[in-house]
Design a protein around this motif. Structure first.
Motif, short mmCIF file in Angstrom:
data_model
loop_
_atom_site.label_atom_id
_atom_site.label_comp_id
_atom_site.label_asym_id
_atom_site.label_seq_id
_atom_site.Cartn_x
_atom_site.Cartn_y
_atom_site.Cartn_z
N VAL A 54 31.80 38.35 46.61
CA VAL A 54 32.54 36.56 47.20
C VAL A 54 33.61 36.90 48.27
CG1 VAL A 54 31.66 35.02 45.29
CG2 VAL A 54 33.02 36.39 44.74
N ALA A 55 34.48 37.58 47.68
CA ALA A 55 35.58 37.54 48.56
C ALA A 55 35.61 38.19 49.99
CB ALA A 55 36.45 38.86 47.51
N THR A 56 34.37 38.64 49.94
CA THR A 56 34.19 38.69 51.81
C THR A 56 33.50 37.79 51.94
OG1 THR A 56 32.06 40.24 51.01
CG2 THR A 56 34.60 41.12 51.81
N LEU A 57 33.30 36.70 51.42
CA LEU A 57 31.73 35.43 52.08
C LEU A 57 32.45 34.32 52.35
CD1 LEU A 57 28.86 36.21 49.58
CD2 LEU A 57 29.06 36.65 51.92
N ASN A 58 32.06 33.83 53.49
CA ASN A 58 32.49 32.49 53.51
C ASN A 58 32.02 31.10 52.74
OD1 ASN A 58 34.27 30.78 55.56
ND2 ASN A 58 32.71 29.98 55.87
N ALA A 59 30.64 31.37 52.58
CA ALA A 59 30.14 30.73 51.94
C ALA A 59 28.62 30.69 51.68
CB ALA A 59 29.61 29.55 52.75
N LEU A 60 28.01 30.75 49.95
CA LEU A 60 27.29 30.55 49.35
C LEU A 60 26.09 29.28 49.42
CD1 LEU A 60 28.35 32.50 45.89
CD2 LEU A 60 27.39 33.22 47.83
N LEU A 61 25.84 29.92 49.99
CA LEU A 61 23.91 28.07 49.78
C LEU A 61 23.28 28.51 49.06
CD1 LEU A 61 23.63 28.34 54.32
CD2 LEU A 61 25.63 27.28 53.28
N LEU A 62 22.89 27.53 49.00
CA LEU A 62 21.99 27.22 47.40
C LEU A 62 20.60 25.97 47.91
CD1 LEU A 62 24.84 27.22 44.10
CD2 LEU A 62 24.09 28.88 45.70
N GLY A 63 19.42 27.24 47.37
CA GLY A 63 18.35 26.50 48.09
C GLY A 63 17.55 26.18 47.05
N PRO A 64 16.18 25.43 46.92
CA PRO A 64 16.23 24.64 45.92
C PRO A 64 15.74 26.07 44.87
CG PRO A 64 14.40 24.80 47.84
CD PRO A 64 15.97 25.21 48.35
N GLY A 65 15.92 25.74 43.38
CA GLY A 65 14.83 26.37 42.04
C GLY A 65 16.54 27.06 42.02
N THR A 66 17.74 27.06 42.70
CA THR A 66 18.93 28.15 42.13
C THR A 66 19.92 26.73 40.96
OG1 THR A 66 20.67 26.87 43.92
CG2 THR A 66 18.76 28.38 44.17
N SER A 67 20.13 27.46 40.23
CA SER A 67 21.53 27.18 39.05
C SER A 67 22.14 27.88 39.16
CB SER A 67 20.85 27.17 37.65
OG SER A 67 20.47 28.44 37.86
N VAL A 68 23.91 26.92 38.90
CA VAL A 68 25.12 27.99 38.64
C VAL A 68 26.63 27.63 37.38
CG1 VAL A 68 25.50 26.27 40.27
CG2 VAL A 68 27.12 28.50 40.62
N THR A 69 26.69 28.74 37.04
CA THR A 69 27.23 28.59 35.81
C THR A 69 28.75 28.08 36.41
OG1 THR A 69 27.99 30.89 35.34
CG2 THR A 69 26.02 30.37 35.09
N HIS A 70 29.78 27.17 34.74
CA HIS A 70 30.81 26.82 35.74
C HIS A 70 31.27 27.53 35.94
CE1 HIS A 70 34.77 25.66 34.14
NE2 HIS A 70 34.30 24.22 34.68
N ASP A 71 31.46 29.21 35.82
CA ASP A 71 32.16 30.15 35.33
C ASP A 71 31.88 30.52 36.76
OD1 ASP A 71 34.04 29.66 33.04
OD2 ASP A 71 32.72 31.64 32.74
N ALA A 72 31.10 30.85 37.42
CA ALA A 72 30.48 31.39 38.80
C ALA A 72 30.94 30.22 39.94
CB ALA A 72 29.17 30.96 38.96
N VAL A 73 31.35 29.18 39.74
CA VAL A 73 31.94 28.35 40.27
C VAL A 73 32.87 28.35 40.24
CG1 VAL A 73 33.14 25.65 40.99
CG2 VAL A 73 30.27 26.60 40.30
N LYS A 74 34.05 29.20 39.83
CA LYS A 74 35.50 28.95 39.15
C LYS A 74 35.79 30.43 40.14
CE LYS A 74 37.77 29.00 34.88
NZ LYS A 74 37.67 29.44 33.62
N THR A 75 34.43 31.56 39.46
CA THR A 75 35.33 32.50 40.16
C THR A 75 35.35 32.68 41.41
OG1 THR A 75 34.41 34.01 38.19
CG2 THR A 75 34.52 35.26 40.18
#
Length: 291
Positions: A54-75
């Motif tokens: 993620v340090a080398t990414l500008n964006a994560l585009l989350l499509g259908p059927g995805t979930s994300v944890t609170h810690d992942a958003v923080k990171t």
């Protein structure tokens, strides 16, 4: 998708083209973003685990059927990587997370320019000048310039249709009825939405607001739509007619997504945005990258 075929391939620096110091985006669907030893990992529908840089990414585009944890958003936020929620293959743009890592200097400048009627029209004039390099726009009102743009875009559609020998009956999009559109309109809709997602993440990461525009109004993301018109001719319109010819009447969402990403990278869109936004605002000392 064939049985046993992975939904996502392993991400490495060698497998993704680089755009300046960041990659533009990764699109993910049907899986989960979690934390593993303080880094983000993607677990796809077949339980394959993929580390995401993620340090080398500008964006994560989350499509259908995805979930994300609170810690992942923080990171992701700590790494200045935006998270956007989109439709299948970026068909629709739903929302974007705000980055707390971007300071407010650019936002203040953006608001200052937008709140001044004279400066605001000057920003619009600079944006239109990109599309009308030989026209004298001095003294033109916003309404007059928008009328010129409407004629230009309609002529552009027709010219591209003739260049690629594709039948064209006009731009048509009915929300919720994507499948009823012809192939060209479907590619236009999908590529437009993907462009909005990339632009929104870039605008957030540089400390600007997508909600403060200079041409568009009455919409959720006016600044995004303002900026998108600077790049649509190549990234969306030319792409749509070129792919319509290549796909021979059979819409292929994977081909559209791949071709769009290639053009974003070839254009060096993120690097251009870092230069274009301050230039459009007429502010040479704006911070080019949020931290």
């Amino acid at each position: 998708m064939a049985t046993g075929q992975r939904l996502f391939v392993k991400v490495t620096r060698d497998s993704l083209p680089q755009v300046k110091d960041k990659y533009p985006f990764i699109y993910l669907e049907r899986g989960r973003l979690e934390i593993d030893d303080s880094s983000i990992k993607w677990i796809d529908a077949e339980s394959n685990v993929v580390p995401l840089p993620v340090a080398t990414l500008n964006a994560l585009l989350l499509g259908p059927g995805t979930s994300v944890t609170h810690d992942a958003v923080k990171t992701a936020t700590a790494a200045n990587c935006s998270i956007c929620w989109v439709g299948e293959d970026s068909l629709l743009f739903y929302a974007a997370g705000f980055l707390t890592t971007a300071d407010t200097r650019n936002l203040k400048l953006q608001i200052e320019v937008a709140s001044d009627p004279v400066k605001s029209v000057e920003v619009a004039r600079r944006m239109f000048a990109r599309r009308f390099p030989d026209a004298d726009l001095q003294g033109k009102s916003l309404k007059e310039m928008m009328g010129m743009e409407g004629h230009r875009v309609r002529a552009l559609y027709q010219a591209k249709a003739e260049t690629y020998q594709v039948g064209w009956k006009g731009r048509k999009f009915v929300p919720g009825k994507f499948e009823t559109s012809d192939v060209t309109n479907r590619v236009l809709t999908a590529s437009n939405a993907a462009l909005y997602g990339v632009l929104c993440s870039a605008v957030h990461s540089m400390g600007y607001s997508p909600h403060i525009g200079y041409i568009h109004s009455g919409s959720p993301l006016p600044f995004i739509y303002d900026l998108a018109d600077l790049y649509k001719e190549h990234l969306c319109i030319d792409l749509a007619f070129a792919l319509t010819r290549d796909m021979a009447g059979r819409y292929n969402k994977h081909k559209v997504s791949s071709a769009f990403r290639e053009r974003v990278i070839d254009m060096d869109l993120l690097a251009r945005l870092a230069e274009d936004i301050p230039d459009m605002l007429g502010v040479k000392n704006a911070r080019r990258r949020g931290k």
